[in-house]
Design a protein around this motif. Sequence first.
Motif, PDB file in Angstrom:
ATOM      1  N   ASP A   1       0.826  -1.211   0.000  1.00  0.00           N
ATOM      2  CA  ASP A   1       0.000   0.000   0.000  1.00  0.00           C
ATOM      3  C   ASP A   1       0.856   1.255   0.000  1.00  0.00           C
ATOM      4  N   ARG A   2       2.009   1.151   0.650  1.00  0.00           N
ATOM      5  CA  ARG A   2       2.886   2.318   0.809  1.00  0.00           C
ATOM      6  C   ARG A   2       4.317   1.816   0.986  1.00  0.00           C
ATOM      7  N   THR A   3       5.257   2.722   0.874  1.00  0.00           N
ATOM      8  CA  THR A   3       6.655   2.389   1.137  1.00  0.00           C
ATOM      9  C   THR A   3       6.915   2.512   2.633  1.00  0.00           C
ATOM     10  N   HIS A   4       7.588   1.535   3.186  1.00  0.00           N
ATOM     11  CA  HIS A   4       7.973   1.618   4.596  1.00  0.00           C
ATOM     12  C   HIS A   4       9.396   2.147   4.712  1.00  0.00           C
ATOM     13  N   VAL A   5       9.575   3.031   5.685  1.00  0.00           N
ATOM     14  CA  VAL A   5      10.904   3.574   5.943  1.00  0.00           C
ATOM     15  C   VAL A   5      11.439   2.952   7.219  1.00  0.00           C
ATOM     16  N   MET A   6      12.614   2.356   7.088  1.00  0.00           N
ATOM     17  CA  MET A   6      13.311   1.737   8.221  1.00  0.00           C
ATOM     18  C   MET A   6      14.395   2.707   8.690  1.00  0.00           C
ATOM     19  N   GLY A   7      14.297   3.154   9.932  1.00  0.00           N
ATOM     20  CA  GLY A   7      15.314   4.038  10.486  1.00  0.00           C
ATOM     21  C   GLY A   7      16.475   3.227  11.051  1.00  0.00           C
TER      22      GLY A   7
END
Length: 274
Positions: free
Chosen positions: A12-18
């Motif tokens: 559904d969306r891009t996930h950002v991993m910190g």
Amino acid sequence: MNCRGKTLTLGDRTHVMGILNVTPDSFSDGGCYLDVQRAVAHTRLMVEEGATLVDVGGESSRPGASQVPVDEELARVLPVIRAIVGSVDVHISVDTYKAEVARQALEAGAHLVNDITALRGDVAMASVVARMEAGLILMHMKGTPRTMQHAPQYDDVVSEVRASLQESVRTAEEQGVSAERIIIDPGIGFGKTAEHNLELLKRLAAFQSLNKPLLIGTSRKSFIGNVLGLPINERVEGTAATVCWAIAHGADIVRVHDVKANVRAALMTDALYR
Ligand code: 7PJ
């Protein structure tokens, strides 16, 4: 994707991993209260800025870095994982290739393992991940962090990295890791020249046919410095450009230091691409 009971919805969306480094470069010694509080505060900030995953690493994988004993790595990551679990709603991955570190980190509350050796570092890793019903990131690396940048060579970097990841996926699944819990990553900068990294990104779409979620880590890496002629603390725009490109060519998760800027870039790219 269900990782130890916590659901990560992909597509559904891009996930950002910190990125959360708990190595002595950033923190004085493992498990110290102040270090743990700083790590939690930084995680909370990254989540407020839009990160949905945090990658906790206790051993540097920079070119030339040497190995950390299991006890030392555990002393660095366990207190931080426990503190995050109790106070921040975020998917936690533990950046380790050691099965014992992974086991204890997952017991402490981590949801995924980020294995930069794609199961080649420890024969016991797949069974730990399988038993714990954790997510597994399989990252391609040629050689070890100590040796990987000694003139890496490929006939065709894309097909070799793809075949190697396919092999690791097969191993993981044979050893009981659920097919739905595996994420692949071509390992930008790990045993690759600047040209290899650009080639992998240009032809990133070739990894889509492996039918696994795709994670990309380009953040502040030297190939960006190489293109722009800029030092590590001046690479946020270059990183964001690679994030947008990667999303448009199939990335589901991007691993970054500068969460705020890259979340904005990812949201804008999602609006155009998804
Ligand atoms: C990556 C990573 C990456 C995954 C690092 C750095 C080097 N794990 N760990 N993918 N890079 N999965 O952050 O500059 O690209 S450490």
